[in-house]
Design a protein around this motif. Sequence first.
Motif, PDB file in Angstrom:
ATOM      1  N   GLN A   1       0.852  -1.184   0.000  1.00  0.00           N
ATOM      2  CA  GLN A   1       0.000   0.000   0.000  1.00  0.00           C
ATOM      3  C   GLN A   1       0.897   1.247   0.000  1.00  0.00           C
ATOM      4  OE1 GLN A   1      -3.327   0.497   0.320  1.00  0.00           O
ATOM      5  NE2 GLN A   1      -4.109  -1.551   0.567  1.00  0.00           N
TER       6      GLN A   1
ATOM      7  N   ARG B   1       2.182   4.765   1.011  1.00  0.00           N
ATOM      8  CA  ARG B   1       2.084   5.502   2.273  1.00  0.00           C
ATOM      9  C   ARG B   1       1.471   6.880   2.008  1.00  0.00           C
ATOM     10  NH1 ARG B   1       6.832   7.312   6.372  1.00  0.00           N
ATOM     11  NH2 ARG B   1       5.376   8.210   7.841  1.00  0.00           N
ATOM     12  N   GLU B   2       0.533   7.298   2.833  1.00  0.00           N
ATOM     13  CA  GLU B   2      -0.098   8.596   2.662  1.00  0.00           C
ATOM     14  C   GLU B   2       0.866   9.680   3.109  1.00  0.00           C
ATOM     15  OE1 GLU B   2      -4.028   9.217   4.106  1.00  0.00           O
ATOM     16  OE2 GLU B   2      -4.530   7.112   3.787  1.00  0.00           O
ATOM     17  N   ARG B   3       0.881  10.764   2.339  1.00  0.00           N
ATOM     18  CA  ARG B   3       1.772  11.875   2.660  1.00  0.00           C
ATOM     19  C   ARG B   3       0.998  12.895   3.491  1.00  0.00           C
ATOM     20  NH1 ARG B   3       6.757  12.478  -0.476  1.00  0.00           N
ATOM     21  NH2 ARG B   3       6.945  10.474  -1.453  1.00  0.00           N
ATOM     22  N   GLY B   4       1.711  13.599   4.384  1.00  0.00           N
ATOM     23  CA  GLY B   4       1.105  14.614   5.239  1.00  0.00           C
ATOM     24  C   GLY B   4       2.123  15.112   6.243  1.00  0.00           C
TER      25      GLY B   4
END
Length: 155
Positions: free
Chosen positions: A4, A6-9
């Motif tokens: 998956q 990785r979501e950035r933030g």
Amino acid sequence: MVAQPRERGLTLIELVVALAIIAVAMAGLAGTFALLSGGIADTEDTESYAREARGCGEALIALHYGDSDFDLDDQCSQGGDLETWSGSATEGQVLEQACEAGTRLEVTCACRTETGSPVTCDGVGESGYNRVEIRSADQAAFPPMTLQIPREDED
């Protein structure tokens, strides 16, 4: 198995650091604003004093050179308070309105020689002048407005 993405933030630590930087910048701007607003009030006071002192000086000059019996040479010789300077009720009203009504001005007069040395008015002669100082009674920081009016020959 498919990985998956990785979501950035922003992390919590990054947000706290950014808010701290913004808070320091805003505190600096607030301090600058306080300094500027105080300077504006001082400028308004200085401008008001200059306008009032100029009006008082113009009234004294107009009475001295006008058709009235007011003679600045005599007034400086006598000294005393501005209230005793007027020779008539009209002159008194002009001086009161220009130099006293709500202005908090102090007016003093002295005789000087042509070199500027203070002397008694009787010994000045026509080569000297009357030095009139108009100053603020409640603001010592304001410099006095000075009028130097030539003395007239008594002949």
